[in-house]
Design a protein around this motif. Structure first.
Motif, mmCIF file in Angstrom:
data_model
loop_
_atom_site.group_PDB
_atom_site.id
_atom_site.type_symbol
_atom_site.label_atom_id
_atom_site.label_comp_id
_atom_site.label_asym_id
_atom_site.label_seq_id
_atom_site.Cartn_x
_atom_site.Cartn_y
_atom_site.Cartn_z
ATOM 1 N N LEU A 19 33.475 47.329 39.933
ATOM 2 C CA LEU A 19 34.555 47.172 40.915
ATOM 3 C C LEU A 19 35.280 45.841 40.723
ATOM 4 O O LEU A 19 36.506 45.774 40.796
ATOM 5 C CB LEU A 19 34.021 47.280 42.340
ATOM 6 C CG LEU A 19 33.653 48.688 42.809
ATOM 7 C CD1 LEU A 19 32.936 48.621 44.157
ATOM 8 C CD2 LEU A 19 34.881 49.572 42.884
ATOM 9 N N HIS A 23 39.286 45.268 39.712
ATOM 10 C CA HIS A 23 40.193 44.436 40.502
ATOM 11 C C HIS A 23 40.717 43.230 39.737
ATOM 12 O O HIS A 23 41.684 42.605 40.155
ATOM 13 C CB HIS A 23 39.504 43.972 41.793
ATOM 14 C CG HIS A 23 39.229 45.093 42.728
ATOM 15 N ND1 HIS A 23 37.980 45.339 43.242
ATOM 16 C CD2 HIS A 23 40.032 46.059 43.233
ATOM 17 C CE1 HIS A 23 38.029 46.400 44.027
ATOM 18 N NE2 HIS A 23 39.259 46.858 44.038
ATOM 19 N N ASP A 24 40.085 42.897 38.628
ATOM 20 C CA ASP A 24 40.483 41.725 37.843
ATOM 21 C C ASP A 24 41.640 42.092 36.913
ATOM 22 O O ASP A 24 41.926 43.253 36.666
ATOM 23 C CB ASP A 24 39.282 41.253 37.021
ATOM 24 C CG ASP A 24 39.481 39.887 36.411
ATOM 25 O OD1 ASP A 24 40.337 39.129 36.898
ATOM 26 O OD2 ASP A 24 38.775 39.575 35.439
#
Length: 116
Positions: A19, A23-24
Motif C-alpha cells: 500500500l 501511494h508513493d
C-alpha cells in the motif's frame, strides 16, 4: 535476532508495504521484476541474463522483458561482457540502489508499526 511473525502479521506487513508503494511516486514493479531487482542488488555480481533466468527458474526472454522495463526506469543497466561477447552483464545503478534502499526502509518502517 530473528523476527517471529504469525502468518497474519506477515501478510499484514506485506499489505502495508505494498500500500505504501502504491501511494508513493516510485515506479510500481511486478513481483517478478522485484525478485529480479533484489537478486541483482542482494546477490553478489556478476549477473547475466542466463544466470538470472536459472536463479529464478524462468526463461531468458522473461528476464529480458523485465530488464527492458527496469532499464527504462534506470534501476539497472546492461553491458556486453568484454571477456565473452556472448554474455550480457546486468549491472547496478545509483538509481536502482536508492530504490532498493528506500524499499528496505519502507519495510522496516511498516514492521515497526505492526501490532504485537
Amino acid at each position: 535476532m530473528p523476527i517471529t511473525l504469525r502468518p497474519s502479521q506477515a501478510l499484514r506487513l506485506w499489505q502495508q508495504v505494498l500500500l505504501a508503494e502504491v501511494h508513493d511516486d516510485a515506479p510500481d514493479l511486478t513481483a517478478r521484476q522485484m525478485a529480479i531487482l533484489l537478486t541483482i542488488y542482494l546477490d553478489p555480481p556478476p549477473h547475466t541474463i542466463r544466470g538470472l533466468a536459472a536463479r529464478l527458474g524462468v526463461t531468458k526472454p522473461v528476464i529480458t522483458r523485465a530488464l527492458d522495463t527496469m532499464g527504462a526506469l534506470k534501476l539497472v543497466s546492461r553491458h556486453r561482457d568484454e571477456l565473452d561477447r556472448r554474455n550480457v552483464l546486468v549491472k547496478r545503478t545509483v538509481e536502482g540502489a536508492l530504490y532498493v534502499e528506500r524499499f528496505g526502509d519502507a519495510i522496516v518502517a511498516k514492521a515497526l508499526d505492526l501490532p504485537i
